[in-house]
Design a protein around this motif. Sequence first.
Motif, PDB file in Angstrom:
ATOM      1  N   GLU A   1      -2.501  29.781  -6.018  1.00 53.89           N
ATOM      2  CA  GLU A   1      -2.858  29.133  -7.283  1.00 53.89           C
ATOM      3  C   GLU A   1      -3.621  27.833  -7.022  1.00 53.89           C
ATOM      4  N   ALA A   2      -4.556  27.878  -6.087  1.00 55.64           N
ATOM      5  CA  ALA A   2      -5.277  26.678  -5.676  1.00 55.64           C
ATOM      6  C   ALA A   2      -5.983  26.009  -6.846  1.00 55.64           C
ATOM      7  N   VAL A   3      -5.954  24.687  -6.815  1.00 55.44           N
ATOM      8  CA  VAL A   3      -6.688  23.873  -7.783  1.00 55.44           C
ATOM      9  C   VAL A   3      -7.551  22.892  -6.998  1.00 55.44           C
ATOM     10  N   ALA A   4      -8.620  22.418  -7.624  1.00 54.66           N
ATOM     11  CA  ALA A   4      -9.589  21.573  -6.930  1.00 54.66           C
ATOM     12  C   ALA A   4      -9.039  20.198  -6.572  1.00 54.66           C
ATOM     13  N   ASP A   5      -8.238  19.638  -7.466  1.00 53.04           N
ATOM     14  CA  ASP A   5      -7.692  18.309  -7.225  1.00 53.04           C
ATOM     15  C   ASP A   5      -6.409  18.123  -8.031  1.00 53.04           C
ATOM     16  N   ALA A   6      -5.804  16.958  -7.917  1.00 49.27           N
ATOM     17  CA  ALA A   6      -4.514  16.701  -8.561  1.00 49.27           C
ATOM     18  C   ALA A   6      -4.563  16.866 -10.074  1.00 49.27           C
ATOM     19  N   ASP A   7      -5.717  16.680 -10.674  1.00 52.48           N
ATOM     20  CA  ASP A   7      -5.828  16.851 -12.130  1.00 52.48           C
ATOM     21  C   ASP A   7      -5.530  18.285 -12.562  1.00 52.48           C
ATOM     22  N   GLY A   8      -5.678  19.240 -11.670  1.00 56.54           N
ATOM     23  CA  GLY A   8      -5.429  20.633 -11.990  1.00 56.54           C
ATOM     24  C   GLY A   8      -3.992  21.080 -11.753  1.00 56.54           C
ATOM     25  N   LEU A   9      -3.151  20.179 -11.253  1.00 60.38           N
ATOM     26  CA  LEU A   9      -1.755  20.517 -10.990  1.00 60.38           C
ATOM     27  C   LEU A   9      -0.945  20.579 -12.284  1.00 60.38           C
ATOM     28  N   PRO A  10       0.177  21.284 -12.277  1.00 58.79           N
ATOM     29  CA  PRO A  10       1.062  21.280 -13.450  1.00 58.79           C
ATOM     30  C   PRO A  10       1.510  19.856 -13.793  1.00 58.79           C
ATOM     31  N   ASP A  11       1.811  19.639 -15.057  1.00 58.73           N
ATOM     32  CA  ASP A  11       2.174  18.310 -15.551  1.00 58.73           C
ATOM     33  C   ASP A  11       3.267  17.635 -14.739  1.00 58.73           C
ATOM     34  N   ARG A  12       4.316  18.365 -14.397  1.00 56.55           N
ATOM     35  CA  ARG A  12       5.443  17.730 -13.700  1.00 56.55           C
ATOM     36  C   ARG A  12       5.032  17.211 -12.323  1.00 56.55           C
TER      37      ARG A  12
ATOM     38  N   SER B   1       0.814  -1.211   0.000  1.00 56.20           N
ATOM     39  CA  SER B   1       0.000   0.000   0.000  1.00 56.20           C
ATOM     40  C   SER B   1       0.854   1.271   0.000  1.00 56.20           C
ATOM     41  N   ALA B   2       2.166   1.126   0.135  1.00 59.20           N
ATOM     42  CA  ALA B   2       3.032   2.299   0.270  1.00 59.20           C
ATOM     43  C   ALA B   2       3.024   3.171  -0.983  1.00 59.20           C
ATOM     44  N   GLU B   3       2.976   2.571  -2.173  1.00 57.03           N
ATOM     45  CA  GLU B   3       2.993   3.389  -3.379  1.00 57.03           C
ATOM     46  C   GLU B   3       1.754   4.268  -3.460  1.00 57.03           C
ATOM     47  N   GLU B   4       0.610   3.712  -3.147  1.00 51.11           N
ATOM     48  CA  GLU B   4      -0.618   4.505  -3.133  1.00 51.11           C
ATOM     49  C   GLU B   4      -0.532   5.584  -2.051  1.00 51.11           C
ATOM     50  N   GLY B   5       0.033   5.216  -0.900  1.00 52.93           N
ATOM     51  CA  GLY B   5       0.204   6.185   0.172  1.00 52.93           C
ATOM     52  C   GLY B   5       1.153   7.303  -0.218  1.00 52.93           C
ATOM     53  N   LEU B   6       2.247   6.955  -0.913  1.00 55.23           N
ATOM     54  CA  LEU B   6       3.183   7.968  -1.380  1.00 55.23           C
ATOM     55  C   LEU B   6       2.494   8.903  -2.358  1.00 55.23           C
ATOM     56  N   ALA B   7       1.725   8.369  -3.266  1.00 56.48           N
ATOM     57  CA  ALA B   7       1.001   9.205  -4.236  1.00 56.48           C
ATOM     58  C   ALA B   7       0.072  10.176  -3.513  1.00 56.48           C
ATOM     59  N   GLY B   8      -0.607   9.707  -2.490  1.00 53.66           N
ATOM     60  CA  GLY B   8      -1.502  10.575  -1.719  1.00 53.66           C
ATOM     61  C   GLY B   8      -0.753  11.677  -0.993  1.00 53.66           C
ATOM     62  N   LEU B   9       0.405  11.342  -0.423  1.00 54.78           N
ATOM     63  CA  LEU B   9       1.217  12.346   0.258  1.00 54.78           C
ATOM     64  C   LEU B   9       1.738  13.392  -0.723  1.00 54.78           C
ATOM     65  N   LEU B  10       2.209  12.941  -1.880  1.00 50.10           N
ATOM     66  CA  LEU B  10       2.702  13.879  -2.892  1.00 50.10           C
ATOM     67  C   LEU B  10       1.578  14.792  -3.382  1.00 50.10           C
ATOM     68  N   ALA B  11       0.400  14.221  -3.588  1.00 49.78           N
ATOM     69  CA  ALA B  11      -0.740  15.029  -4.029  1.00 49.78           C
ATOM     70  C   ALA B  11      -1.067  16.089  -2.977  1.00 49.78           C
ATOM     71  N   ALA B  12      -1.118  15.693  -1.714  1.00 54.64           N
ATOM     72  CA  ALA B  12      -1.418  16.645  -0.643  1.00 54.64           C
ATOM     73  C   ALA B  12      -0.357  17.742  -0.585  1.00 54.64           C
ATOM     74  N   TYR B  13       0.906  17.363  -0.721  1.00 57.08           N
ATOM     75  CA  TYR B  13       2.000  18.336  -0.710  1.00 57.08           C
ATOM     76  C   TYR B  13       1.817  19.362  -1.829  1.00 57.08           C
ATOM     77  N   HIS B  14       1.621  18.885  -3.038  1.00 62.30           N
ATOM     78  CA  HIS B  14       1.515  19.793  -4.181  1.00 62.30           C
ATOM     79  C   HIS B  14       0.242  20.646  -4.129  1.00 62.30           C
ATOM     80  N   LEU B  15      -0.868  20.054  -3.717  1.00 68.07           N
ATOM     81  CA  LEU B  15      -2.107  20.825  -3.622  1.00 68.07           C
ATOM     82  C   LEU B  15      -1.975  21.930  -2.576  1.00 68.07           C
ATOM     83  N   ARG B  16      -1.374  21.613  -1.440  1.00 65.53           N
ATOM     84  CA  ARG B  16      -1.197  22.613  -0.387  1.00 65.53           C
ATOM     85  C   ARG B  16      -0.253  23.722  -0.855  1.00 65.53           C
ATOM     86  N   THR B  17       0.832  23.331  -1.535  1.00 65.35           N
ATOM     87  CA  THR B  17       1.802  24.318  -2.012  1.00 65.35           C
ATOM     88  C   THR B  17       1.164  25.266  -3.019  1.00 65.35           C
TER      89      THR B  17
END
Length: 166
Positions: free
Chosen positions: A40-51, A18-34
């Motif tokens: 430049e808030a976005v609704a979800d990870a789909d709105g984040l820059p490509d990188r 489950s760690a890979e899914e957990g890592l993805a969730g942590l990265l998403a939370a990090y980028h969304l918060r940043t």
Amino acid sequence: MTDQREVAIVRWPGQTPSAEEGLAGLLAAYHLRTEAEKGEAVADADGLPDRYRAEISDPRTAFVDDVVLLALSGDTAVGCLVVTAPAGGRSEIKRLWTDPAFRGQGIASGLLGAALAHAAESGVSGVRLSVWKWRTGAIALYERLGFTTTEPWDERDQLVCMQRAV
């Protein structure tokens, strides 16, 4: 009050499925918060820059040459940190994030300690990082661990560049 379970720092990828899914969730939370903190808030990870979406959707490829450390509470990923592959005698620390429900338990300090130990084992002479100036708690933590502000290598406005010897 958050359950104060034992937290282990492990190198990813590891044995916990489950760690890979957990890592993805942590990265998403990090980028969304940043992005939100930058105004430049976005609704979800789909709105984040490509990188950033690439890191979330395929961390194995995004961090293929780097070391990813995960803090696990049981099988649940509660914190992460990336140490880049050595270049020019140093590594860079990126993506330090602790799930807000687990903050105040020393997880970020544990991840940073493991990152510094890894850097020392890798033979680098120093480690650097960049942090947004409004993340005063993170800056204070870095300073407690011996990081000092240095000349910027990244010219983005409001970014503080720090380094320390290993």
